[in-house]
Design a protein around this motif. Structure first.
Motif, short mmCIF file in Angstrom:
data_model
loop_
_atom_site.label_atom_id
_atom_site.label_comp_id
_atom_site.label_asym_id
_atom_site.label_seq_id
_atom_site.Cartn_x
_atom_site.Cartn_y
_atom_site.Cartn_z
N GLN A 158 0.84 -1.19 0.00
CA GLN A 158 0.00 0.00 0.00
C GLN A 158 0.88 1.25 0.00
O GLN A 158 1.97 1.26 0.55
CB GLN A 158 -0.91 0.01 1.24
CG GLN A 158 -1.79 -1.21 1.37
CD GLN A 158 -2.79 -1.33 0.23
OE1 GLN A 158 -3.38 -0.34 -0.18
NE2 GLN A 158 -2.98 -2.55 -0.26
N PHE A 159 0.41 2.30 -0.61
CA PHE A 159 1.12 3.57 -0.56
C PHE A 159 1.21 4.05 0.88
O PHE A 159 0.23 4.02 1.62
CB PHE A 159 0.42 4.62 -1.43
CG PHE A 159 0.37 4.25 -2.89
CD1 PHE A 159 1.54 4.05 -3.61
CD2 PHE A 159 -0.84 4.10 -3.54
CE1 PHE A 159 1.51 3.70 -4.94
CE2 PHE A 159 -0.89 3.77 -4.89
CZ PHE A 159 0.29 3.56 -5.59
N GLY A 160 2.39 4.47 1.27
CA GLY A 160 2.61 4.93 2.63
C GLY A 160 3.07 3.86 3.58
O GLY A 160 3.50 4.17 4.69
N ALA A 161 2.96 2.58 3.19
CA ALA A 161 3.35 1.49 4.07
C ALA A 161 4.86 1.29 4.06
O ALA A 161 5.55 1.59 3.08
CB ALA A 161 2.66 0.20 3.67
N ASP A 162 5.37 0.79 5.18
CA ASP A 162 6.80 0.50 5.31
C ASP A 162 6.96 -1.02 5.36
O ASP A 162 6.59 -1.64 6.36
CB ASP A 162 7.35 1.15 6.58
CG ASP A 162 8.87 1.20 6.61
OD1 ASP A 162 9.50 0.64 5.67
OD2 ASP A 162 9.44 1.79 7.54
N GLY A 163 7.48 -1.61 4.30
CA GLY A 163 7.52 -3.06 4.21
C GLY A 163 8.89 -3.60 3.87
O GLY A 163 9.91 -2.94 4.09
#
Length: 573
Positions: A75-80
């Motif tokens: 997802q946009f904005g997620a830190d993975g």
């Protein structure tokens, strides 16, 4: 008004006439031997960088708190696994504008990158640099290198590349091959961008490396290396077309040098780079000694013996991974090569340990410097190895026709192609070199006698030596830089000795087996850099400094330096 040659070439030339300074003329001889030039190519790891980093403009756009349960998603904005998905994509107007130098839909190869930049057969049958039909993983400052980043695009020896033919595979690899990204907004955005634009700006890596994310954090830094810029952690996927428009610096530098070697006339040529770690003093690495041999150089150069393809392949051997930019140490080592060690043993007579005076470090009669401020490394034992200045890795000339100097009228020079200021580059026997020069009445460009006083250097207000940085818009103290640069001297106005080494080569008679004064000049080409120390080195070496910002001006600078070596040398006005 008609433009000068330097203006037409787009070069910045460094020829000092400020403060009454003028270059001293070399001894005049009748020409009996062609000039001999060693190309010294910078192999510092910064040569992997792009000339201009890929843009970070609006790099924080789209940053939102991680929604619960999607920390590892696409997802946009997620830190993975692949990093923080902020500022990704190819639609932001500011980012698109910053990338406008590339246009895959243009009919101009200079904009669309359809022609491989360096399609050298020595690299293999397929265009390695770069295949316009492949996609490559990159970071914002450089292509992903197999030693420090994954997925990698450049091999350990910088001779081959690895790309992917389809957009989906390239994007998924850049997202660390994790299923949580499959059919995600970020993956789909990447596929769309590389298909329509030819590039995609991806996540910003945030996680430290571990067993599941090895290499995904970007290159790590040693304690004695400066911090990395933000661009080093930004992932990109770029078409080979993008890279053909703006290749990394090492690709440009070696291609331009090869093009010069392919056409240069009436000059003997050799290829060298900064040597690997050999302790304190690191001798240069000679990929190819001067060609052709003396018997094949006069009255005209024998093309078959010159073997231009061999010299060009020598350039391709350069491995751009040094963490030192040791210009001064390399110049010292090339001085040994030009000194006829095998004939009259002059270099050994000067620099066999123990040196007299001292080990050669200003401030202490038997070596020593401050401890490394970054790592705590012990500085007491600087330059005390019995073979410090005569290491087995040191390149020497051969005997017979395999000589560096063919006659007493030969003009000899080193042309340095470098991307920045020297670092970790002070292991040269400075005191001994200055002692030799003082005994022979060496003078500065303005005519003043050379002075040097290594005693109590920390408190000595006038240690002497060579430092011309005040002639180039700086102060002498500006060239006493010590950050991430160890060891250094202790004397204010002379803590770095690269220009001293160039001065020694251009003012000392390096040979005892022939008449005349056999010296070596130093020319410096700053590829995107014009720091005062580089200009001081060129002046000290009785050469010229050139700044080149573009590939064509880099080639022109090398050619211009060759022309200077071949032309009669006289004092500047």
């Amino acid at each position: 008004m008609r433009r000068s040659l330097s203006q037409r070439l787009g070069l910045t030339l460094g020829w000092v006439s400020a403060g009454g300074a003028a270059l001293l003329s070399l001894p005049s001889h009748a020409e009996t031997a062609p000039p001999s030039v060693i190309f010294l190519l910078d192999n510092h790891e910064s040569m992997q960088d792009f000339p201009q980093f890929l843009p970070e403009v609006n790099g924080d756009a789209g940053a939102v708190p991680n929604p619960p349960g999607v920390a590892m998603s696409g997802q946009f904005g997620a830190d993975g696994y692949a990093g923080l998905n902020v500022g990704t994509g190819c639609s932001d107007p500011a980012l698109v504008s910053a990338m406008s130098w590339f246009d895959k839909n243009s009919s101009d190869p200079k904009l669309n990158g359809s022609i491989p930049y360096d399609n050298d057969a020595d690299f293999g049958a397929t265009p390695q640099f770069f295949d316009p039909n492949l996609f490559y993983s990159s970071r914002g400052r450089r292509l992903s290198w197999v030693v420090e980043e994954t997925p990698a695009s450049v091999s350990v020896d910088f001779r081959t590349t690895s790309g992917t033919s389809d957009a989906m595979s390239a994007c998924w690899a850049t997202l660390n091959w994790k299923d949580v990204y499959w059919n995600s907004p970020v993956l789909n955005e990447c596929i769309s961008c590389v298909t329509t634009k030819g590039w995609w700006r991806g996540p910003l890596v945030t996680h430290p490396a571990d067993s599941s994310t090895y290499g995904m954090n970007g290159p790590l830094r040693a304690l004695d290396e400066p911090p990395l810029p933000r661009e080093a952690f930004r992932k990109w996927v770029v078409s080979g077309r993008v890279l053909n428009v703006r290749p990394p610096r090492f690709v440009i530098a070696r291609k331009m040098l090869k093009e010069v070697i392919a056409t240069a006339s009436n000059v003997r040529m050799g290829v060298a780079t900064f040597g690997p770690d050999a302790g304190w003093y690191d001798p240069p690495q000679m990929f190819e000694k001067l060609r052709p041999t003396c018997d094949k150089s006069s009255p005209v150069i024998d093309e078959a013996s010159l073997n231009r393809p061999l010299l060009m392949r020598a350039v391709n051997k350069t491995v751009f991974r040094n963490n030192e930019r040791s210009i001064g140490e390399a110049l010292f080592g090339l001085g040994a090569y030009f000194s006829s060690q095998k004939v009259d043993n002059r270099w050994t007579s000067w620099f066999q340990q123990p040196l007299n005076p001292g080990w050669g470090w200003p401030g202490c009669c038997n070596g020593g410097t401050y401890d490394n401020p970054n790592t705590g490394g012990d500085g007491r034992y600087w330059g005390v190895q019995s073979d410090e200045w005569l290491k087995t890795a040191q390149p020497w000339e051969g005997t017979g026709f395999d000589k560096s100097v063919c006659g007493d009228s030969q003009r000899s020079a080193v042309i340095v192609v470098t991307g920045g200021t020297p670092t970790y580059d002070n292991t040269v026997p400075i005191t001994k070199m200055m002692d030799i020069l003082k005994a022979n009445g060496a003078r500065h460009p303005n005519g003043a006698l050379l002075t040097f006083d290594p005693v109590n250097s920390e408190t000595n207000p006038n240690p002497g030596g060579v430092n011309y940085c005040h002639l180039f818009g700086a102060t002498q103290e500006d060239c006493d830089y010590t950050d991430y640069n160890w060891p250094t001297g202790l004397a204010k106005t002379n803590k770095n000795f690269m220009d001293d080494a160039a001065f020694f080569l251009s003012h000392a008679d390096l040979r005892g087996d022939m008449p005349g004064n056999q010296t070596v000049r130093t020319f410096v080409i700053g590829y995107g850099d014009s720091s005062p120390m580089l200009q001081s080195i060129a002046l000290a070496g009785q050469g010229r400094f050139y700044r080149a910002n573009q590939p064509t001006s880099l080639k022109d600078a090398i050619l211009f330096a060759l022309g200077e070596v071949q032309a009669p040398f006289c004092a500047a006005p």
